[in-house]
Design a protein around this motif. Structure first.
Motif, PDB file in Angstrom:
ATOM      1  N   VAL A  81     -19.809  67.743  17.633  1.00  0.00           N
ATOM      2  CA  VAL A  81     -18.687  66.956  17.110  1.00  0.00           C
ATOM      3  C   VAL A  81     -17.525  66.970  18.095  1.00  0.00           C
ATOM      4  O   VAL A  81     -17.038  65.925  18.529  1.00  0.00           O
ATOM      5  CB  VAL A  81     -18.208  67.531  15.746  1.00  0.00           C
ATOM      6  CG1 VAL A  81     -16.939  66.834  15.308  1.00  0.00           C
ATOM      7  CG2 VAL A  81     -19.295  67.387  14.704  1.00  0.00           C
ATOM      8  N   SER A  82     -17.099  68.166  18.474  1.00  0.00           N
ATOM      9  CA  SER A  82     -15.936  68.273  19.343  1.00  0.00           C
ATOM     10  C   SER A  82     -16.192  67.594  20.680  1.00  0.00           C
ATOM     11  O   SER A  82     -15.306  66.977  21.251  1.00  0.00           O
ATOM     12  CB  SER A  82     -15.585  69.738  19.581  1.00  0.00           C
ATOM     13  OG  SER A  82     -15.455  70.398  18.354  1.00  0.00           O
ATOM     14  N   ASN A  83     -17.442  67.723  21.176  1.00  0.00           N
ATOM     15  CA  ASN A  83     -17.757  67.078  22.435  1.00  0.00           C
ATOM     16  C   ASN A  83     -17.657  65.562  22.340  1.00  0.00           C
ATOM     17  O   ASN A  83     -17.136  64.917  23.238  1.00  0.00           O
ATOM     18  CB  ASN A  83     -19.165  67.469  22.888  1.00  0.00           C
ATOM     19  CG  ASN A  83     -19.144  68.674  23.794  1.00  0.00           C
ATOM     20  OD1 ASN A  83     -18.796  68.550  24.958  1.00  0.00           O
ATOM     21  ND2 ASN A  83     -19.459  69.829  23.244  1.00  0.00           N
ATOM     22  N   LEU A  84     -18.149  65.040  21.239  1.00  0.00           N
ATOM     23  CA  LEU A  84     -18.175  63.581  21.128  1.00  0.00           C
ATOM     24  C   LEU A  84     -16.779  62.999  20.983  1.00  0.00           C
ATOM     25  O   LEU A  84     -16.523  61.882  21.431  1.00  0.00           O
ATOM     26  CB  LEU A  84     -19.057  63.157  19.947  1.00  0.00           C
ATOM     27  CG  LEU A  84     -20.551  63.376  20.172  1.00  0.00           C
ATOM     28  CD1 LEU A  84     -21.338  62.964  18.940  1.00  0.00           C
ATOM     29  CD2 LEU A  84     -21.031  62.582  21.376  1.00  0.00           C
ATOM     30  N   SER A 109     -23.580  63.562  26.476  1.00  0.00           N
ATOM     31  CA  SER A 109     -22.546  63.120  27.405  1.00  0.00           C
ATOM     32  C   SER A 109     -22.565  61.604  27.551  1.00  0.00           C
ATOM     33  O   SER A 109     -21.520  60.989  27.732  1.00  0.00           O
ATOM     34  CB  SER A 109     -22.661  63.840  28.753  1.00  0.00           C
ATOM     35  OG  SER A 109     -23.710  63.302  29.499  1.00  0.00           O
ATOM     36  N   ILE A 110     -23.764  60.996  27.422  1.00  0.00           N
ATOM     37  CA  ILE A 110     -23.797  59.533  27.472  1.00  0.00           C
ATOM     38  C   ILE A 110     -23.176  58.943  26.202  1.00  0.00           C
ATOM     39  O   ILE A 110     -22.392  58.001  26.256  1.00  0.00           O
ATOM     40  CB  ILE A 110     -25.243  59.028  27.649  1.00  0.00           C
ATOM     41  CG1 ILE A 110     -25.749  59.449  29.031  1.00  0.00           C
ATOM     42  CG2 ILE A 110     -25.314  57.521  27.508  1.00  0.00           C
ATOM     43  CD1 ILE A 110     -27.187  59.098  29.288  1.00  0.00           C
ATOM     44  N   ALA A 111     -23.501  59.557  25.067  1.00  0.00           N
ATOM     45  CA  ALA A 111     -22.932  59.081  23.804  1.00  0.00           C
ATOM     46  C   ALA A 111     -21.414  59.139  23.864  1.00  0.00           C
ATOM     47  O   ALA A 111     -20.716  58.204  23.450  1.00  0.00           O
ATOM     48  CB  ALA A 111     -23.447  59.934  22.649  1.00  0.00           C
ATOM     49  N   ARG A 112     -20.927  60.227  24.414  1.00  0.00           N
ATOM     50  CA  ARG A 112     -19.490  60.383  24.535  1.00  0.00           C
ATOM     51  C   ARG A 112     -18.926  59.277  25.428  1.00  0.00           C
ATOM     52  O   ARG A 112     -17.899  58.684  25.144  1.00  0.00           O
ATOM     53  CB  ARG A 112     -19.199  61.750  25.137  1.00  0.00           C
ATOM     54  CG  ARG A 112     -17.753  62.068  25.189  1.00  0.00           C
ATOM     55  CD  ARG A 112     -17.586  63.472  25.722  1.00  0.00           C
ATOM     56  NE  ARG A 112     -16.560  63.475  26.735  1.00  0.00           N
ATOM     57  CZ  ARG A 112     -16.463  64.392  27.670  1.00  0.00           C
ATOM     58  NH1 ARG A 112     -17.352  65.364  27.731  1.00  0.00           N
ATOM     59  NH2 ARG A 112     -15.503  64.331  28.523  1.00  0.00           N
ATOM     60  N   ARG A 171     -20.548  61.251  14.065  1.00  0.00           N
ATOM     61  CA  ARG A 171     -21.833  60.720  13.607  1.00  0.00           C
ATOM     62  C   ARG A 171     -21.976  59.260  14.003  1.00  0.00           C
ATOM     63  O   ARG A 171     -23.033  58.802  14.415  1.00  0.00           O
ATOM     64  CB  ARG A 171     -21.934  60.851  12.085  1.00  0.00           C
ATOM     65  CG  ARG A 171     -22.170  62.274  11.654  1.00  0.00           C
ATOM     66  CD  ARG A 171     -23.074  62.359  10.423  1.00  0.00           C
ATOM     67  NE  ARG A 171     -23.221  63.758  10.056  1.00  0.00           N
ATOM     68  CZ  ARG A 171     -22.372  64.394   9.270  1.00  0.00           C
ATOM     69  NH1 ARG A 171     -21.340  63.757   8.744  1.00  0.00           N
ATOM     70  NH2 ARG A 171     -22.542  65.662   9.007  1.00  0.00           N
ATOM     71  N   GLN A 172     -20.858  58.550  13.875  1.00  0.00           N
ATOM     72  CA  GLN A 172     -20.828  57.139  14.227  1.00  0.00           C
ATOM     73  C   GLN A 172     -21.171  56.969  15.712  1.00  0.00           C
ATOM     74  O   GLN A 172     -22.007  56.137  16.071  1.00  0.00           O
ATOM     75  CB  GLN A 172     -19.397  56.670  13.971  1.00  0.00           C
ATOM     76  CG  GLN A 172     -19.230  55.227  13.615  1.00  0.00           C
ATOM     77  CD  GLN A 172     -17.732  54.956  13.426  1.00  0.00           C
ATOM     78  OE1 GLN A 172     -16.944  55.863  13.114  1.00  0.00           O
ATOM     79  NE2 GLN A 172     -17.326  53.730  13.647  1.00  0.00           N
ATOM     80  N   ILE A 173     -20.546  57.766  16.544  1.00  0.00           N
ATOM     81  CA  ILE A 173     -20.784  57.671  17.992  1.00  0.00           C
ATOM     82  C   ILE A 173     -22.233  57.995  18.301  1.00  0.00           C
ATOM     83  O   ILE A 173     -22.896  57.297  19.073  1.00  0.00           O
ATOM     84  CB  ILE A 173     -19.857  58.646  18.758  1.00  0.00           C
ATOM     85  CG1 ILE A 173     -18.397  58.240  18.600  1.00  0.00           C
ATOM     86  CG2 ILE A 173     -20.233  58.689  20.230  1.00  0.00           C
ATOM     87  CD1 ILE A 173     -17.417  59.266  19.147  1.00  0.00           C
ATOM     88  N   ALA A 174     -22.746  59.054  17.660  1.00  0.00           N
ATOM     89  CA  ALA A 174     -24.123  59.472  17.924  1.00  0.00           C
ATOM     90  C   ALA A 174     -25.098  58.390  17.479  1.00  0.00           C
ATOM     91  O   ALA A 174     -26.050  58.060  18.192  1.00  0.00           O
ATOM     92  CB  ALA A 174     -24.417  60.783  17.211  1.00  0.00           C
ATOM     93  N   ALA A 175     -24.842  57.802  16.315  1.00  0.00           N
ATOM     94  CA  ALA A 175     -25.743  56.777  15.793  1.00  0.00           C
ATOM     95  C   ALA A 175     -25.761  55.567  16.721  1.00  0.00           C
ATOM     96  O   ALA A 175     -26.805  54.936  16.911  1.00  0.00           O
ATOM     97  CB  ALA A 175     -25.310  56.371  14.393  1.00  0.00           C
TER      98      ALA A 175
END
Lengths: 503, 338
Positions: free
Chosen positions: A100-103, A154-157, A126-130
């Protein structure tokens, strides 16, 4: 297609006297994967650093969707939509925090409030990961994740910034085949969504899978653009490595008795075993792309890491050095690559750098003989043609070429049975390269010599025999006489799909 | 242009020695008796113990490390020697041998923690410092050790500091004037010369400098980096225990409260040493001069009746100036840590 996401024109960059980029013109279209290839020192990483705001170009222009892109800092670049995923996976994540904190890290750093609101953060994460199809429990610590999952985090971020240009710098270098596949799927999704992707890699299997276009770089300029299907892979490698045969007269001498015999050596799990023989009075060049296993082979010969299996014999006896010292004592010397990291002792003068490995020869009962050191230094400065004011000048006062001559001279001061030189022409000017090459050949009569080089030109300039390394194994052997460059190129490029099969 | 760069070169090389000469002149003119042999000897005696510790730190700085445990090793040696003689009633020779072994063993453990357990040097030696500060007080339940003290089991300690042991810290040799030169100063000079010879004239010293500058390159040139690093910490620990023995011999009791300033003073001396003769690196001669410099400064100030609490301030100022000489002026960057 017509919407050019990013356009570079006339980009120049120099570090001191070293001109790294000499006018780069490049277009990276949206919705396509542009693969950038280039040997070490071609200027790839400088180009990436300019794009992501770490360095500023000396001259030239970058436009993003027609508007000039001015990125004076990484956060500027990020805001403009240029997102970079670096080669070293852990540069892109904070291992001690949870997913979570990373994203949401970038928005944390951006400020706004003092206290954290966990619920809100988790929903956003969760939104970013999805959005990138990342299916993991966002409450886990990043340090518990596999390398591939960290990469995806890191790509999701990065994707949370809605990038217009995504730069991936050798993203698969530490992933297994299955993990790499997941990454490729993601890259393809992003491409279809209209993101411009600049993918930097040496792995032909990755390139075959992903590339819509290939851009080759050499000596700080674009040396080839390939965008017509089917893509000309060997053409792109040729453009990257260069193929102008330099005028050199190699008179191949009669090799003497065998010094090194390697049988069925396996450098890492899953690699194909290989054998080779190196003889007295013979100079062998081993060429191959970055990551093809050249340095691993050098390390095995020099006692830095034991091979997985196979035997090495030196002058008929077993050769399995447990340390660099053991290898040196057996007469196997290694002049390592990346001299500033692996060889130069910055605090020492020229003399002390020269005498470092064989300092015991210059001392009696542990007490140094400065006279003996000076004599050796004077002799080696003379034979190698090192240009310096005084042997007691600091090593860093020398030019790159002369520094490298000192590093080579260090290992030529004593007689070797097997002399290994890993990228001896790295970061030296053309004159020093000639000098070093001549000296290596001139002194090779009573030892075997193996030179590892990524640039084919360099191999052809120095060797009697050229071996090609790929996927941690020797895949070709050529006598340096009327040599068929395209055959070598084919072997350099033709990475067997060992990764897909092996892991 | 050329003149200014010459001037800067000159300042880097001789600036610190000139500063020291100037201090001696100023104190000589203003403080009566500063230039007498007794004053000089007093200065030397005051810096003997910190100087010896600083030479040990220098060895660890040379290999690119740092030893924060030296002060604690010295006070542990102080307590151990007192315990061995007073409680166990053993000989002075035994006390010296056990202290030296203890110092070497602590250095060995420090080295292993850093090399094998890969703990960063500052953290490993900081941990060791705390460990020793606590450990040295456990046997006596935190009390100082002296003849006649009550022991935890109710009996009385009967042993004494033998005269031979006390001589190490108190005896003075005849030099020009009778009873002039303290033995501890002789130890300092001898150890400084030995460390200098080791670092500058032997191949082991050469390899240690190579390791400090580029450990990877030294390793690829065949040096056994781990072994030299461990050796550096063992030298440091052993010299620290020598300092502790001399302190015990001077005090004549196992005083839990002494030696508080040893760590900081000796680190300061070693770092000041970077600036001497523009070395920009740890070196034995510079360290000895650095210790002397601090001694001269404090003795001069004391004789000019400066209040005691200004001393740490002045020491800090000198250290900062020395670091400016080393790092800012000489542009070479140096490589000191800590």
């Amino acid at each position: 297609m017509s919407d050019q996401a990013i356009r570079l024109s006339g980009l120049h960059k120099a570090f001191g006297r070293n001109q790294v980029l000499r006018g780069v013109d490049l277009e990276i279209p949206a919705g396509q994967v542009t693969v950038l290839m280039g040997a070490n020192g071609a200027g790839k990483s400088t180009l990436v650093k300019i794009l992501c705001g770490v360095h500023a170009a000396d001259s030239g222009e970058i436009t993003l969707g027609g508007a000039p892109l001015v990125a004076n800092s990484p956060s500027d670049a990020l805001r403009a939509g240029v997102v970079t995923v670096h080669q070293n996976i852990n540069d892109g994540v904070v291992p001690d925090l949870d997913v979570v904190s990373n994203l949401v890290l970038d928005s944390l750093a951006g400020g706004g409030g003092v206290f954290l609101r966990r619920g809100q953060m988790r929903a956003r994460a969760r939104q970013i990961a999805a959005a990138v199809g990342l299916e993991i429990d966002v409450r886990r610590q990043v340090s518990d994740l596999s390398l591939a999952d960290r990469q995806l985090v890191s790509i999701a971020r990065a994707m949370a910034h809605e990038p217009r240009l995504l730069i991936l710098d050798e993203p698969t270098s530490s992933l297994s085949a299955v993990e790499a596949d997941r990454l490729f799927d993601l890259v393809e999704q992003l491409r279809d969504r209209g993101v411009a992707i600049l993918y930097i890699s040496h792995r032909m299997s990755d390139i075959r899978r992903l590339a819509d276009r290939i851009v080759s770089m050499r000596d700080g300029a674009i040396s080839g653009v390939f965008e017509d299907a089917p893509l000309d892979y060997s053409g792109s490698v040729r453009a990257m490595l260069g193929h102008e045969i330099t005028e050199v007269d190699i008179a191949i001498p009669q090799p003497g008795r065998p010094v090194l015999e390697v049988r069925d050596l396996v450098l890492r799990d899953g690699a194909r075993p290989f054998s080779l023989e190196a003889r007295e009075n013979e100079v062998i060049a081993i060429t191959g792309l970055v990551g093809s296993g050249k340095s691993d082979f050098a390390g095995a010969l020099f006692g830095l890491a034991a091979p997985v299996s196979g035997t090495m014999r030196l002058d008929g006896g077993p050769h399995a050095p447990a340390s660099a010292r053991a290898a040196i004592d057996a007469g196997v010397f290694l002049c390592p690559k990346d001299r500033l990291i692996n060889a130069v002792v910055a605090d020492f003068d020229i003399t002390r750098n020269l005498t470092l490995p064989f300092i015991a020869r210059h001392s009696r009962l542990s007490f140094l003989s400065f006279r003996s050191e000076r004599a050796t230094a004077g002799r080696m400065i003379g034979t190698m043609g090192i240009v310096c004011q005084n042997p007691s000048d600091g090593i860093l006062t020398l030019s790159g070429g002369n520094q490298q001559k000192v590093m080579v001279a260090r290992w030529m001061a004593e007689a070797a049975r097997l002399l290994i030189l890993d990228e001896p022409f790295q970061g030296v000017d053309i004159q020093a390269r000639r000098d070093i090459g001549h000296k290596i050949r001139e002194t090779s009569a009573h030892r075997a010599t193996i030179v590892f080089v990524a640039e084919l030109d360099e191999a052809l300039e120095i060797a009697d025999r050229v071996l090609v390394m790929s996927e941690h194994s020797i895949v070709g052997e050529h006598r340096n006489e009327n040599i068929d460059v395209s055959a070598i190129m084919a072997q350099v490029v033709d990475a067997e799909p060992a990764r897909a099969a092996g892991q | 242009m050329k003149d200014t760069s010459h001037l800067i070169d000159f300042a880097i090389k001789y600036g610190f020695l000139l500063l020291m000469a100037a201090l001696i002149v100023v104190f000589g003119l203003n403080a009566e008796g500063f230039l007498s042999p007794f004053s000089a000897v007093f200065i030397l005696q005051s810096v003997a113990i910190t100087g010896i510790l600083a030479l040990g730190v220098t060895a660890t700085l040379v290999v690119g490390g740092f030893d924060l445990s030296i002060g604690a090793v010295a006070t542990s040696a102080l307590m151990l020697s007192a315990y061995v003689m007073v409680v166990w009633e053993m000989s002075a020779g035994m006390a010296v041998v056990l202290c030296l072994l203890m110092g070497a063993a602590v250095g060995l453990v420090n080295g292993l923690l850093i090399v094998k357990a890969r703990i960063p040097d500052l953290l490993a030696t900081l941990g060791m410092m705390f460990l020793l500060v606590g450990l040295q007080r456990i046997p006596t339940e935190g009390r100082s050790i002296s003849t006649g003290m009550a022991l935890p089991d109710g009996s009385t300690a009967a042993g004494i500091f033998s005269p031979g042991f006390l001589m190490l810290g108190r005896h003075r040799l005849d030099l020009i004037v009778p009873d002039l030169l303290p033995l501890s100063v002789v130890f300092l000079v001898v150890i400084a010369v030995l460390v200098w010879v080791f670092l500058e004239l032997t191949r082991h010293g050469r390899l240690m400098y190579a390791i400090g500058s580029n450990a990877q390159a030294a390793s690829l040139a065949g040096a056994n980096v781990n072994r030299y690093k461990i050796a550096a910490y063992m030298i440091s620990g052993t010299l620290a225990s020598v300092g502790g023995i001399l302190l015990a011999a001077r005090l004549g009791r196992g005083d839990v409260a002494s030696g508080n300033n040893l760590l900081l003073d000796s680190v300061a001396a070693a770092l000041i040493g970077f600036a001497v003769l523009g070395a920009s690196k740890p070196n034995a001669f510079g360290t000895a001069i650095g210790a002397l410099f601090v001694g001269i400064l404090l003795q001069g100030l004391t004789m000019m009746n400066a209040p005691y609490y200004t001393q740490d301030f002045i020491k800090g100022g000198v250290l900062v100036i020395a670091l400016v000489f080393t790092f800012a002026l000489s542009g070479r960057g140096g490589r000191g840590r800590g």
